[in-house]
Design a protein around this motif. Structure first.
Motif, mmCIF file in Angstrom:
data_model
loop_
_atom_site.group_PDB
_atom_site.id
_atom_site.type_symbol
_atom_site.label_atom_id
_atom_site.label_comp_id
_atom_site.label_asym_id
_atom_site.label_seq_id
_atom_site.Cartn_x
_atom_site.Cartn_y
_atom_site.Cartn_z
ATOM 1 N N UNK A 124 0.860 -1.349 0.051
ATOM 2 C CA UNK A 124 -0.032 -0.147 0.029
ATOM 3 C C UNK A 124 0.903 1.356 0.045
ATOM 4 N N UNK A 125 1.994 1.298 1.064
ATOM 5 C CA UNK A 125 2.744 2.528 0.817
ATOM 6 C C UNK A 125 3.611 2.756 -0.309
ATOM 7 N N UNK A 126 4.199 1.374 -0.753
ATOM 8 C CA UNK A 126 4.848 1.428 -1.785
ATOM 9 C C UNK A 126 4.026 2.023 -3.131
ATOM 10 N N UNK A 127 3.114 1.568 -3.383
ATOM 11 C CA UNK A 127 1.990 2.113 -4.573
ATOM 12 C C UNK A 127 1.830 3.741 -4.250
ATOM 13 N N UNK A 128 1.564 4.103 -2.805
ATOM 14 C CA UNK A 128 1.283 5.545 -2.761
ATOM 15 C C UNK A 128 2.740 6.388 -2.890
ATOM 16 N N UNK A 129 3.604 5.705 -2.667
ATOM 17 C CA UNK A 129 4.996 6.351 -3.083
ATOM 18 C C UNK A 129 5.173 6.812 -4.239
ATOM 19 N N UNK A 130 4.676 5.697 -5.151
ATOM 20 C CA UNK A 130 4.886 6.264 -6.450
ATOM 21 C C UNK A 130 4.228 7.148 -7.211
ATOM 22 N N UNK A 131 2.908 7.002 -6.595
ATOM 23 C CA UNK A 131 1.914 7.908 -6.914
ATOM 24 C C UNK A 131 2.322 9.580 -6.456
ATOM 25 N N UNK A 132 2.905 9.368 -5.509
ATOM 26 C CA UNK A 132 3.284 10.765 -4.770
ATOM 27 C C UNK A 132 4.603 11.278 -5.764
ATOM 28 N N UNK A 133 5.491 10.389 -5.889
ATOM 29 C CA UNK A 133 6.606 10.724 -6.813
ATOM 30 C C UNK A 133 5.994 11.622 -8.094
ATOM 31 N N UNK A 134 5.202 10.906 -8.705
ATOM 32 C CA UNK A 134 4.423 11.411 -10.000
ATOM 33 C C UNK A 134 3.727 12.651 -9.569
ATOM 34 N N UNK A 135 3.455 12.979 -8.503
ATOM 35 C CA UNK A 135 2.759 14.341 -8.122
ATOM 36 C C UNK A 135 3.746 15.209 -8.126
ATOM 37 N N UNK A 136 4.914 14.796 -7.292
ATOM 38 C CA UNK A 136 6.026 15.713 -7.287
ATOM 39 C C UNK A 136 6.671 16.110 -8.832
ATOM 40 N N UNK A 137 6.684 15.259 -9.506
ATOM 41 C CA UNK A 137 7.116 15.653 -11.093
ATOM 42 C C UNK A 137 6.221 16.229 -11.885
ATOM 43 N N UNK A 138 4.781 16.368 -11.243
ATOM 44 C CA UNK A 138 3.823 17.187 -11.956
ATOM 45 C C UNK A 138 3.935 18.688 -11.980
ATOM 46 N N UNK A 139 3.758 19.257 -13.250
ATOM 47 C CA UNK A 139 3.605 20.825 -13.353
ATOM 48 C C UNK A 139 2.425 21.461 -12.997
ATOM 49 N N UNK A 142 0.803 20.804 -10.096
ATOM 50 C CA UNK A 142 0.683 20.607 -8.605
ATOM 51 C C UNK A 142 1.148 21.943 -7.959
ATOM 52 N N UNK A 143 0.645 22.449 -6.936
ATOM 53 C CA UNK A 143 1.143 23.725 -6.371
ATOM 54 C C UNK A 143 2.436 23.619 -5.793
ATOM 55 N N UNK A 144 3.210 24.328 -5.322
ATOM 56 C CA UNK A 144 4.359 24.263 -4.572
ATOM 57 C C UNK A 144 4.144 23.713 -3.275
ATOM 58 N N UNK A 145 2.979 24.446 -2.776
ATOM 59 C CA UNK A 145 2.715 24.147 -1.227
ATOM 60 C C UNK A 145 2.580 22.587 -1.078
ATOM 61 N N UNK A 146 1.747 22.146 -1.959
ATOM 62 C CA UNK A 146 1.211 20.917 -1.893
ATOM 63 C C UNK A 146 2.734 19.723 -2.087
ATOM 64 N N UNK A 147 3.247 19.983 -3.173
ATOM 65 C CA UNK A 147 4.668 19.443 -3.444
ATOM 66 C C UNK A 147 5.615 19.562 -2.138
ATOM 67 N N UNK A 152 6.538 16.228 -0.148
ATOM 68 C CA UNK A 152 8.281 15.955 0.200
ATOM 69 C C UNK A 152 8.635 15.696 1.570
ATOM 70 N N UNK A 153 7.849 16.438 2.312
ATOM 71 C CA UNK A 153 7.974 16.370 3.762
ATOM 72 C C UNK A 153 7.796 15.076 4.439
ATOM 73 N N UNK A 154 6.399 14.649 3.971
ATOM 74 C CA UNK A 154 5.966 13.390 4.679
ATOM 75 C C UNK A 154 6.589 12.178 4.055
ATOM 76 N N UNK A 155 7.148 12.105 2.721
ATOM 77 C CA UNK A 155 7.927 11.234 2.430
ATOM 78 C C UNK A 155 9.372 11.000 3.037
#
Length: 370
Positions: free
Chosen positions: A318-333, A335-340, A344-347
């Motif tokens: 479950x965490x593995x899958x979420x980590x991939x999705x969150x990495x894709x979110x970080x790479x997204x143009x 998404x707001x800087x605040x959310x990124x 980044x902090x929780x990861x």
């Protein structure tokens, strides 16, 4: 009316229109949406299964290789079987909306969980109702030999359902039905009673290949050909190891399963909504953000997914899958800087107590922000 029960070796169909009509009505009373009957002969489908396994397309699903012989012959699975009662059960909850699903896939901060998994575990729901159905048949005709199944044994469910006439194989390999699309579960009762057979349904996909074109990882390699090793449903659910790097970006924000080939299918404009409360979404899984689901402790994961198919993958996957999705979110143009920054902090904090599998995916995700 008292019905005589033939011996398992008797292959003369019961010419009992009343019984066949009763079976259909009883199935509906128990929450199933359709019922059809077939024999146990799988023909060329067994050969296709062997070829698929020989190519290694089943990935880590060793159970498919291990029980291939049983899977190819229901009579080996349950000796004495001469007929298979196949049923379908729609799972789309009333609030399901395909347009909204496409919008969620475009929002990198959101977590997308396959529609079928947002409610109770279908294995339990169907198995209990199939068992109740078998007991009702027994009360109707007397003692007979049977076993019930729903995605729980080496059985070629989709092929049996196709032969029985519940639908036809779509090019994505799922079963399609003109009245309800593909958003339904399948269940079976293997019986030693030679019930009358139903007819196969013709295919109705024509030249359409939308499911092939839409697949994010190109897992549908040709019409009716699926390489499970590329499929996001396999990668997020069945795969126990690291998700291959070449597929991570294509996963987007899908954290459990993938519905793209069903969402795009024209036949799913006929998808029926279920009225069964079992399949209503739980814990806001249709609206949850990645950050919200990441915040769950292991105890919360176990408690909130109790009675859910998702619980089967365990907290680490479950965490593995979420980590991939969150990495894709970080790479997204988009998404707001605040959310990124929050992702980044929780990861980063999550690395401290992550096991090796999760840690590798967190590190990959964090690199997307650098």
């Amino acid at each position: 009316m008292s019905l005589s029960i033939p011996q398992p070796t008797d292959t003369t169909p019961l010419d009992q229109p009343e019984l066949r009509a009763w079976l259909g009505k009883q199935a509906v009373l128990l929450g199933f949406d359709d019922l059809r009957i077939t024999d146990t002969h799988l023909g060329p489908a067994s050969e296709r299964l062997q070829a698929w396994l020989a190519e290694g397309r089943h990935g880590h699903m060793e159970y498919m290789q291990r029980h291939a012989e049983l899977r190819s012959n229901p009579q080996l699975l349950v000796p004495g079987t001469v007929r298979v009662i196949c049923v379908s059960m729609n799972y789309l909850s009333p609030e399901s909306d395909f347009d909204a699903e496409w919008q969620r896939l475009e929002n990198p901060s959101q977590a997308v969980i396959s529609l079928y998994a947002r409610g109770r575990d279908y294995h339990k729901v169907l198995r209990n109702r199939l068992q109740e159905f078998a007991k009702a048949i027994e009360a109707k005709i007397g003692a007979f030999g049977y076993r019930v199944f729903t995605d729980s044994a080496p059985l070629m469910e989709v092929e049996l359902a196709r032969k029985a006439g519940l639908g036809w194989r779509g090019k994505h390999t799922l079963l399609l039905n003109r009245e309800s699309g593909s958003t339904f579960f399948l269940g079976e009762i293997l019986v030693d009673v030679p019930l009358p057979l139903d007819y196969e349904e013709a295919e109705h996909c024509g030249s359409c290949q939308s499911c092939i074109d839409i697949c994010p990882t190109k897992a549908i390699t040709a019409p009716y050909q699926l390489d499970a090793r590329r499929c996001i449903s396999y990668l997020t659910i069945e795969n126990p190891e690291a998700i291959p790097v070449e597929f991570r970006s294509a996963m987007g924000n899908r954290v459990y399963g993938c519905d793209d080939c069903q969402l795009i299918c024209p036949w799913n404009k006929f998808a029926q909504r279920t009225q069964l409360p079992d399949f209503a979404q739980r814990h806001g899984l249709g609206q949850a953000s990645l950050l919200h689901l990441w915040s769950w402790t292991e105890a919360e994961f176990e408690q909130r997914h109790e009675g859910s198919a998702i619980r089967r993958i365990g907290y680490s996957r479950w965490r593995r899958n979420l980590a991939v999705a969150m990495g894709n979110a970080l790479a997204s143009a988009s998404l707001s800087i605040a959310v990124k920054e929050e992702i980044h902090r929780v990861l980063t904090e999550g690395l401290a107590d992550a096991d090796a599998l999760v840690a590798e995916h967190i590190e990959w995700a964090l690199n997307a922000y650098n």
